[in-house]
Design a protein around this motif. Structure first.
Motif, PDB file in Angstrom:
ATOM      1  N   LEU A   1       0.829  -1.208   0.000  1.00 53.62           N
ATOM      2  CA  LEU A   1       0.000   0.000   0.000  1.00 53.62           C
ATOM      3  C   LEU A   1       0.860   1.255   0.000  1.00 53.62           C
ATOM      4  CD1 LEU A   1      -2.802  -1.004   2.547  1.00 53.62           C
ATOM      5  CD2 LEU A   1      -3.032  -0.771   0.072  1.00 53.62           C
ATOM      6  N   ILE A   2       1.933   1.235   0.785  1.00 50.79           N
ATOM      7  CA  ILE A   2       2.842   2.382   0.827  1.00 50.79           C
ATOM      8  C   ILE A   2       3.550   2.553  -0.520  1.00 50.79           C
ATOM      9  CG2 ILE A   2       4.863   3.359   1.976  1.00 50.79           C
ATOM     10  CD1 ILE A   2       4.032   1.738   4.467  1.00 50.79           C
ATOM     11  N   MET A   3       3.942   1.444  -1.133  1.00 45.65           N
ATOM     12  CA  MET A   3       4.598   1.516  -2.439  1.00 45.65           C
ATOM     13  C   MET A   3       3.666   2.114  -3.488  1.00 45.65           C
ATOM     14  SD  MET A   3       6.667  -2.097  -2.642  1.00 45.65           S
ATOM     15  CE  MET A   3       7.083  -1.789  -4.368  1.00 45.65           C
ATOM     16  N   VAL A   4       2.401   1.712  -3.459  1.00 42.61           N
ATOM     17  CA  VAL A   4       1.424   2.274  -4.400  1.00 42.61           C
ATOM     18  C   VAL A   4       1.290   3.773  -4.174  1.00 42.61           C
ATOM     19  CG1 VAL A   4      -1.014   2.292  -5.046  1.00 42.61           C
ATOM     20  CG2 VAL A   4       0.163   0.120  -4.696  1.00 42.61           C
ATOM     21  N   TRP A   5       1.196   4.165  -2.921  1.00 45.15           N
ATOM     22  CA  TRP A   5       1.018   5.586  -2.593  1.00 45.15           C
ATOM     23  C   TRP A   5       2.200   6.441  -3.058  1.00 45.15           C
ATOM     24  CZ3 TRP A   5       3.581   8.832   1.010  1.00 45.15           C
ATOM     25  CH2 TRP A   5       2.943  10.055   1.242  1.00 45.15           C
ATOM     26  N   THR A   6       3.410   5.929  -2.874  1.00 44.46           N
ATOM     27  CA  THR A   6       4.597   6.701  -3.257  1.00 44.46           C
ATOM     28  C   THR A   6       4.839   6.700  -4.762  1.00 44.46           C
ATOM     29  OG1 THR A   6       5.964   4.748  -2.835  1.00 44.46           O
ATOM     30  CG2 THR A   6       5.762   6.346  -1.059  1.00 44.46           C
ATOM     31  N   SER A   7       4.348   5.689  -5.479  1.00 51.39           N
ATOM     32  CA  SER A   7       4.639   5.566  -6.913  1.00 51.39           C
ATOM     33  C   SER A   7       3.619   6.257  -7.797  1.00 51.39           C
ATOM     34  CB  SER A   7       4.710   4.081  -7.305  1.00 51.39           C
ATOM     35  OG  SER A   7       5.697   3.404  -6.555  1.00 51.39           O
ATOM     36  N   ILE A   8       2.445   6.573  -7.263  1.00 47.69           N
ATOM     37  CA  ILE A   8       1.386   7.158  -8.087  1.00 47.69           C
ATOM     38  C   ILE A   8       1.834   8.474  -8.720  1.00 47.69           C
ATOM     39  CG2 ILE A   8      -0.844   8.352  -7.906  1.00 47.69           C
ATOM     40  CD1 ILE A   8      -1.824   6.091  -6.155  1.00 47.69           C
ATOM     41  N   GLY A   9       2.543   9.303  -7.957  1.00 49.44           N
ATOM     42  CA  GLY A   9       2.934  10.615  -8.462  1.00 49.44           C
ATOM     43  C   GLY A   9       3.788  10.550  -9.710  1.00 49.44           C
ATOM     44  N   PHE A  10       4.807   9.691  -9.695  1.00 53.89           N
ATOM     45  CA  PHE A  10       5.694   9.564 -10.858  1.00 53.89           C
ATOM     46  C   PHE A  10       4.921   9.046 -12.075  1.00 53.89           C
ATOM     47  CE2 PHE A  10       8.474   6.844 -13.450  1.00 53.89           C
ATOM     48  CZ  PHE A  10       9.411   7.777 -13.867  1.00 53.89           C
ATOM     49  N   ASN A  11       4.138   7.987 -11.871  1.00 55.42           N
ATOM     50  CA  ASN A  11       3.362   7.429 -12.986  1.00 55.42           C
ATOM     51  C   ASN A  11       2.354   8.438 -13.517  1.00 55.42           C
ATOM     52  OD1 ASN A  11       4.753   5.069 -12.556  1.00 55.42           O
ATOM     53  ND2 ASN A  11       3.108   4.038 -11.483  1.00 55.42           N
ATOM     54  N   LEU A  12       1.773   9.220 -12.620  1.00 56.19           N
ATOM     55  CA  LEU A  12       0.800  10.232 -13.016  1.00 56.19           C
ATOM     56  C   LEU A  12       1.420  11.272 -13.938  1.00 56.19           C
ATOM     57  CD1 LEU A  12      -2.046  11.527 -12.565  1.00 56.19           C
ATOM     58  CD2 LEU A  12      -1.034  12.749 -10.645  1.00 56.19           C
ATOM     59  N   ILE A  13       2.610  11.748 -13.593  1.00 59.71           N
ATOM     60  CA  ILE A  13       3.291  12.753 -14.414  1.00 59.71           C
ATOM     61  C   ILE A  13       3.585  12.196 -15.810  1.00 59.71           C
ATOM     62  CG2 ILE A  13       5.382  14.130 -14.651  1.00 59.71           C
ATOM     63  CD1 ILE A  13       3.541  15.159 -12.498  1.00 59.71           C
ATOM     64  N   ILE A  14       4.075  10.958 -15.867  1.00 61.68           N
ATOM     65  CA  ILE A  14       4.404  10.357 -17.163  1.00 61.68           C
ATOM     66  C   ILE A  14       3.140  10.123 -17.988  1.00 61.68           C
ATOM     67  CG2 ILE A  14       5.541   8.418 -18.298  1.00 61.68           C
ATOM     68  CD1 ILE A  14       7.409  10.205 -16.709  1.00 61.68           C
ATOM     69  N   TYR A  15       2.075   9.674 -17.350  1.00 65.87           N
ATOM     70  CA  TYR A  15       0.814   9.464 -18.065  1.00 65.87           C
ATOM     71  C   TYR A  15       0.240  10.777 -18.593  1.00 65.87           C
ATOM     72  CZ  TYR A  15      -0.192   4.491 -17.455  1.00 65.87           C
ATOM     73  OH  TYR A  15      -0.183   3.126 -17.565  1.00 65.87           O
ATOM     74  N   LEU A  16       0.339  11.844 -17.812  1.00 60.86           N
ATOM     75  CA  LEU A  16      -0.157  13.145 -18.270  1.00 60.86           C
ATOM     76  C   LEU A  16       0.594  13.608 -19.515  1.00 60.86           C
ATOM     77  CD1 LEU A  16      -0.731  15.084 -14.932  1.00 60.86           C
ATOM     78  CD2 LEU A  16      -2.451  14.511 -16.643  1.00 60.86           C
ATOM     79  N   ALA A  17       1.894  13.370 -19.531  1.00 60.23           N
ATOM     80  CA  ALA A  17       2.678  13.716 -20.727  1.00 60.23           C
ATOM     81  C   ALA A  17       2.235  12.889 -21.925  1.00 60.23           C
ATOM     82  CB  ALA A  17       4.162  13.498 -20.447  1.00 60.23           C
ATOM     83  N   GLY A  18       1.948  11.597 -21.696  1.00 59.47           N
ATOM     84  CA  GLY A  18       1.474  10.754 -22.789  1.00 59.47           C
ATOM     85  C   GLY A  18       0.095  11.149 -23.271  1.00 59.47           C
ATOM     86  N   LEU A  19      -0.795  11.535 -22.362  1.00 56.72           N
ATOM     87  CA  LEU A  19      -2.158  11.927 -22.746  1.00 56.72           C
ATOM     88  C   LEU A  19      -2.172  13.213 -23.565  1.00 56.72           C
ATOM     89  CD1 LEU A  19      -4.051  11.179 -19.405  1.00 56.72           C
ATOM     90  CD2 LEU A  19      -4.273   9.939 -21.560  1.00 56.72           C
ATOM     91  N   GLN A  20      -1.266  14.123 -23.248  1.00 50.83           N
ATOM     92  CA  GLN A  20      -1.232  15.392 -23.971  1.00 50.83           C
ATOM     93  C   GLN A  20      -0.709  15.241 -25.393  1.00 50.83           C
ATOM     94  OE1 GLN A  20       0.989  17.957 -21.375  1.00 50.83           O
ATOM     95  NE2 GLN A  20      -0.628  17.982 -19.817  1.00 50.83           N
ATOM     96  N   ASN A  21      -0.113  14.099 -25.703  1.00 51.88           N
ATOM     97  CA  ASN A  21       0.359  13.839 -27.066  1.00 51.88           C
ATOM     98  C   ASN A  21      -0.702  13.167 -27.939  1.00 51.88           C
ATOM     99  OD1 ASN A  21       2.955  14.910 -26.746  1.00 51.88           O
ATOM    100  ND2 ASN A  21       3.713  13.022 -25.814  1.00 51.88           N
ATOM    101  N   ILE A  22      -1.842  12.797 -27.359  1.00 55.57           N
ATOM    102  CA  ILE A  22      -2.917  12.187 -28.139  1.00 55.57           C
ATOM    103  C   ILE A  22      -3.673  13.286 -28.876  1.00 55.57           C
ATOM    104  CG2 ILE A  22      -5.034  10.827 -28.045  1.00 55.57           C
ATOM    105  CD1 ILE A  22      -3.979   9.474 -25.553  1.00 55.57           C
TER     106      ILE A  22
END
Length: 313
Positions: free
Chosen positions: A183-204
């Motif tokens: 649970l702690i790993m999920v909580w700490t990793s969401i931010g990094f994945n979120l930033i990368i996903y936002l960059a990918g979404l803006q390229n669609i």
């Protein structure tokens, strides 16, 4: 006269060649000088330790006695590892931890889609969700040790106030300790994945969504047929990075549980640390590192082989 002109041209060409070769030599030297610090640093801090680990994994070297007292033992370290129940349990725990990666990706992608479409202050939310990722793992572990305290922790206090008489022991309970770490790993990793996903979404291209809306496609259809396929390269990148980082988790577990209770949260890296710096079996620890390297390499190769069927470039 003609011969004199031709000889003059030949001499000019020869001077140009000499000048060009001298200039190219200077450029090469300058390039090597710029690359040298990085090359030396990588060789000393990465390549040499890898080669040393390979060699030491076939010895019974003890870090205290020095290299001179290292004896060649062949595959004895690897044979002992395959029969070590604690090491096999650490591998099992690490495989369970891998289950947190798809959960993290699903949550991160969902949040990225919502923020990208419906939130105006995207920069503020990026900073908020990215903070746990850049925070010190030791600080995060100490905070969650307080939150997950079995009797005085805020989480269990809340659960007891809601009528749950015997809430989980979390980090103190062998049944919930590994789940708490995940649970702690999920909580700490969401931010990094979120930033990368936002960059990918803006390229669609937005035209794809506009065309789908004109055709009457629902939001779920747009998400499954446009968003998910077009961010699949990003998902693949995060999946590979997440699996590699899951095998490197060390400081969080060491501060939270130190591999306990009852070795319920021990991982190969924690087991390696115990053998190398507590039991001082450095050769044996080097064999553990080689096994971890082989497992990560195998998982990465499998991912690259399978990604051709679901990643759309």
């Amino acid at each position: 006269m003609q011969q004199a002109l031709e000889s003059q041209r030949h001499s000019q060409r020869g001077r140009r060649r000499v000048k060009d070769s001298f200039g190219g030599w200077r450029e090469n030297v300058a390039g090597y000088l710029f690359v040298a610090p990085m090359f030396i640093g990588t060789s000393v801090l990465v390549l040499f330790p890898i080669l040393a680990s390979v060699v030491l994994s076939f010895t019974d070297w003890n870090i205290v006695t020095g290299y001179k007292n290292a004896n060649y033992v062949g595959l004895a370290n690897y044979q002992e590892l395959l029969t070590n129940s604690l090491f096999l349990k650490s591998l099992k725990n690490n495989l369970v931890i891998l289950l947190s990666i798809p959960v993290t990706l699903i949550i991160s992608l969902t949040m990225a889609v919502l923020i990208n479409r419906y939130v105006y202050f995207k920069g503020l939310f990026k900073v908020i969700y990215f903070m746990p990722f850049i925070s010190s793992a030791v600080a995060v572990a100490i905070v969650f040790r307080v939150l997950f305290h079995p009797t005085r922790g805020p989480i269990n206090q809340l659960l007891m106030s809601l009528g749950i008489d015997s809430p989980p022991g979390w980090l103190a309970d062998p049944k919930f300790a590994l789940l708490s770490v995940m649970l702690i790993m999920v909580w700490t990793s969401i931010g990094f994945n979120l930033i990368i996903y936002l960059a990918g979404l803006q390229n669609i291209p937005k035209e794809l969504y506009e065309s789908a809306q004109i055709d009457g496609a629902s939001a779920w259809y747009q998400f499954t047929r446009i968003t998910v396929p077009l961010v699949s390269p990003t998902t693949f990148l995060l999946l590979v990075a997440g699996m590699i980082s899951s095998f490197k988790i060390f400081d969080l577990i060491l501060v939270l549980t130190n591999g306990g209770p009852g070795n319920s949260t021990i991982t190969p890296v924690v087991f390696l640390y115990q053998k190398a710096f507590i039991d001082l079996k450095t050769g044996y620890a080097s064999a553990i590192s080689m096994v971890i390297f082989a497992i990560i390499l195998l998982i990465t190769l499998i991912q690259f082989a399978v990604q051709k069927k679901w990643v759309n470039y």
